[in-house]
Design a protein around this motif. Structure first.
Motif, PDB file in Angstrom:
ATOM      1  N   ARG A  64      45.468  39.904  46.671  1.00  0.00           N
ATOM      2  CA  ARG A  64      44.658  38.736  47.038  1.00  0.00           C
ATOM      3  C   ARG A  64      43.570  38.477  45.993  1.00  0.00           C
ATOM      4  O   ARG A  64      43.263  37.324  45.691  1.00  0.00           O
ATOM      5  CB  ARG A  64      44.051  38.940  48.421  1.00  0.00           C
ATOM      6  N   HIS A  65      43.001  39.528  45.444  1.00  0.00           N
ATOM      7  CA  HIS A  65      41.970  39.367  44.408  1.00  0.00           C
ATOM      8  C   HIS A  65      42.570  38.725  43.152  1.00  0.00           C
ATOM      9  O   HIS A  65      41.990  37.794  42.589  1.00  0.00           O
ATOM     10  CB  HIS A  65      41.338  40.723  44.075  1.00  0.00           C
TER      11      HIS A  65
ATOM     12  N   GLU B 129      52.545  37.267  49.249  1.00  0.00           N
ATOM     13  CA  GLU B 129      51.688  38.427  48.969  1.00  0.00           C
ATOM     14  C   GLU B 129      52.505  39.715  48.998  1.00  0.00           C
ATOM     15  O   GLU B 129      52.369  40.565  48.127  1.00  0.00           O
ATOM     16  CB  GLU B 129      50.544  38.506  49.980  1.00  0.00           C
TER      17      GLU B 129
ATOM     18  N   ARG C 274      53.235  42.074  45.810  1.00  0.00           N
ATOM     19  CA  ARG C 274      52.838  43.474  45.848  1.00  0.00           C
ATOM     20  C   ARG C 274      54.021  44.365  45.493  1.00  0.00           C
ATOM     21  O   ARG C 274      53.905  45.293  44.693  1.00  0.00           O
ATOM     22  CB  ARG C 274      52.281  43.853  47.219  1.00  0.00           C
TER      23      ARG C 274
ATOM     24  N   GLU D 157      44.783  43.795  49.247  1.00  0.00           N
ATOM     25  CA  GLU D 157      43.480  43.299  48.803  1.00  0.00           C
ATOM     26  C   GLU D 157      43.495  43.039  47.297  1.00  0.00           C
ATOM     27  O   GLU D 157      42.928  42.054  46.818  1.00  0.00           O
ATOM     28  CB  GLU D 157      42.370  44.296  49.158  1.00  0.00           C
ATOM     29  N   GLN D 158      44.152  43.929  46.535  1.00  0.00           N
ATOM     30  CA  GLN D 158      44.247  43.737  45.090  1.00  0.00           C
ATOM     31  C   GLN D 158      45.092  42.505  44.760  1.00  0.00           C
ATOM     32  O   GLN D 158      44.762  41.733  43.862  1.00  0.00           O
ATOM     33  CB  GLN D 158      44.827  44.981  44.421  1.00  0.00           C
TER      34      GLN D 158
ATOM     35  N   THR E 112      47.426  47.419  46.566  1.00  0.00           N
ATOM     36  CA  THR E 112      47.072  47.037  47.929  1.00  0.00           C
ATOM     37  C   THR E 112      47.122  45.519  48.071  1.00  0.00           C
ATOM     38  O   THR E 112      47.072  44.786  47.082  1.00  0.00           O
ATOM     39  CB  THR E 112      45.648  47.516  48.277  1.00  0.00           C
TER      40      THR E 112
END
Length: 98
Positions: free
Chosen positions: A12-13, A27, A31, A9-10, A7
């Motif tokens: 970005r983490h 990003e 991904r 979010e992953q 994802t």
């Protein structure tokens, strides 16, 4: 297009942990790259390896080892001879933390 395993979010983490600033395009690209890596691992997991002995050593077997021993004695004057700045037998560097 198959569903993504990673994802945003992953991504970005991971970028936060690595202290990376990524644009939205970066990003998306990261991904997609991570999805490709996971797809390759999934392919490898499909291989039948039950008749293959596990590898316990990946390097050359019997790599010669030597005893750890000091071969050069510390000599502060020689080490500091070319230092641009020194103080009381140590390298002197600019302060970087306030």
């Amino acid at each position: 297009m198959p569903e993504s395993k990673i994802t945003l979010e992953q991504v970005r983490h991971v970028a936060l942990l690595a202290r990376l600033e990524l644009s939205p395009q970066d990003e998306d690209r990261l991904r997609a790259d991570m999805d490709e890596m996971l797809a390759y691992v999934d392919k490898l997991n499909e291989l039948d390896t039950k008749n293959i002995a596990p590898t316990t050593q990946v390097g050359e077997a019997g790599t010669p080892m030597r005893d750890d021993e000091v071969t050069n004695q510390p000599a502060a004057d020689a080490m500091l001879a070319n230092a641009p700045s020194r103080e009381r037998g140590y390298f002197k560097v600019p302060k970087i933390i306030e």
